[in-house]
Motif scaffolding. Structure first.
Motif, mmCIF file in Angstrom:
data_model
loop_
_atom_site.group_PDB
_atom_site.id
_atom_site.type_symbol
_atom_site.label_atom_id
_atom_site.label_comp_id
_atom_site.label_asym_id
_atom_site.label_seq_id
_atom_site.Cartn_x
_atom_site.Cartn_y
_atom_site.Cartn_z
ATOM 1 N N ALA A 155 13.951 0.948 8.869
ATOM 2 C CA ALA A 155 13.452 0.677 7.522
ATOM 3 C C ALA A 155 11.953 0.460 7.574
ATOM 4 N N SER A 156 11.269 0.874 6.515
ATOM 5 C CA SER A 156 9.809 0.755 6.479
ATOM 6 C C SER A 156 9.350 -0.696 6.423
ATOM 7 N N THR A 157 10.151 -1.556 5.816
ATOM 8 C CA THR A 157 9.810 -2.981 5.741
ATOM 9 C C THR A 157 11.082 -3.806 5.863
ATOM 10 N N ARG A 170 3.609 13.405 10.985
ATOM 11 C CA ARG A 170 2.845 12.743 12.031
ATOM 12 C C ARG A 170 3.479 12.983 13.397
ATOM 13 N N LEU A 171 2.681 12.867 14.431
ATOM 14 C CA LEU A 171 3.194 12.993 15.788
ATOM 15 C C LEU A 171 3.554 11.610 16.303
ATOM 16 N N LEU A 183 6.800 4.059 18.657
ATOM 17 C CA LEU A 183 6.941 4.810 17.423
ATOM 18 C C LEU A 183 6.203 4.124 16.279
ATOM 19 N N PRO A 184 5.333 4.821 15.586
ATOM 20 C CA PRO A 184 4.682 4.214 14.415
ATOM 21 C C PRO A 184 5.694 4.054 13.288
ATOM 22 N N ARG A 185 5.649 2.945 12.614
ATOM 23 C CA ARG A 185 6.599 2.678 11.535
ATOM 24 C C ARG A 185 6.068 3.271 10.237
ATOM 25 N N ALA A 243 1.712 5.884 7.790
ATOM 26 C CA ALA A 243 2.271 4.959 8.765
ATOM 27 C C ALA A 243 1.541 3.630 8.703
ATOM 28 N N LYS A 244 2.222 2.579 9.118
ATOM 29 C CA LYS A 244 1.604 1.255 9.175
ATOM 30 C C LYS A 244 0.516 1.258 10.228
#
Length: 241
Positions: free
Chosen positions: A63-65, A187-188, A194-196, A239-240
């Motif tokens: 989840a993003s947040t 995004r890579l 892993l970027p959220r 991404a965050k």
């Protein structure tokens, strides 16, 4: 007069009498506040054993947040938790996914970002990811997103003799929005960190290939009479930091 302190500014922005409001009013406010906290549920395929059929694959879901309002107090959690079912089939989730991933069908966007899935059966796809909750997801989800490869696999072309149009999505009866993440906008990932994903941001097509997305989707989804119109958005991932 001295300048206000940080503490006084925070107190001025805080509605301290809230706990003294009538219960019915507090519950109404909790439910209204829920709409300020939409999330993206990002589902990705694990990269190992890429030739395995879809029924043997594992998925990572994130989840993003966090669910902010459900962590405020017991009252908010008791009131809002019923609006967050857990539709993902736990046996198909990888070890880095929460044991019980909650989803709000009204507010959250389910985003499938796949890359090396060469042997995926679109007829079995949602049943594998959601298990016994597949029909519930199809009947309630309002926002569905996918990257370029997801949509190209899940939606057959006119040259596909088995299917035409978007008939695999006919049972998504409340679907209002589809989001396409163009292949130039993905995004890579760093496999170790892993970027959220934070949110989606609408963007303009960057080339002729991406410019073909909106006509392709509108022709397919809107060709079937629906009580709820579906909007198509071309977006990029944010991404965050």
């Amino acid at each position: 007069m001295p300048p206000p302190t940080t503490c006084s500014i925070i107190m001025a922005q805080t509605f301290t009498p809230f706990p003294r409001l009538h219960l019915e009013l507090r519950l109404m406010i909790w439910n209204l506040a829920l709409h300020f906290f939409p999330r993206v549920i990002e589902v990705t395929s694990q990269h190992f054993n890429t030739d395995a059929p879809v029924q043997y694959r594992k998925w990572n879901a994130m989840a993003s947040t966090i669910l902010t309002l459900l962590q405020v107090n017991r009252e908010a959690r008791y009131e809002l938790l019923p609006r967050y079912p857990a539709p993902f089939a736990c046996p198909t989730l990888g070890p880095y996914s929460p044991a019980s991933l909650l989803l709000n069908y009204e507010l959250d966007t389910v985003y499938f970002r796949i890359d090396l899935m060469t042997k995926v059966s679109r007829e079995q796809f949602f049943a594998h990811v959601f298990g016994g909750a597949e029909s519930e997801v199809r009947s309630n989800l309002k926002s569905l997103a996918g990257n370029d490869r997801f949509w190209r696999i899940m939606i057959p072309t006119n040259n596909d003799s088995r299917r035409t149009g978007f008939c695999d999505f006919d049972n998504f009866t409340k679907l209002e929005e589809v989001i396409v993440v163009g292949y130039l906008e993905q995004r890579l990932d760093d496999s170790n960190n892993l970027p959220r994903l934070e949110r989606f941001e609408e963007c303009d097509p960057r080339d002729e290939y991406e410019a073909a997305y909106p006509p392709w989707f509108n022709e397919g989804f809107n060709s079937t009479p629906r009580s709820i119109p579906i909007s198509t958005k071309l977006c990029r991932e944010v991404a965050k930091q």
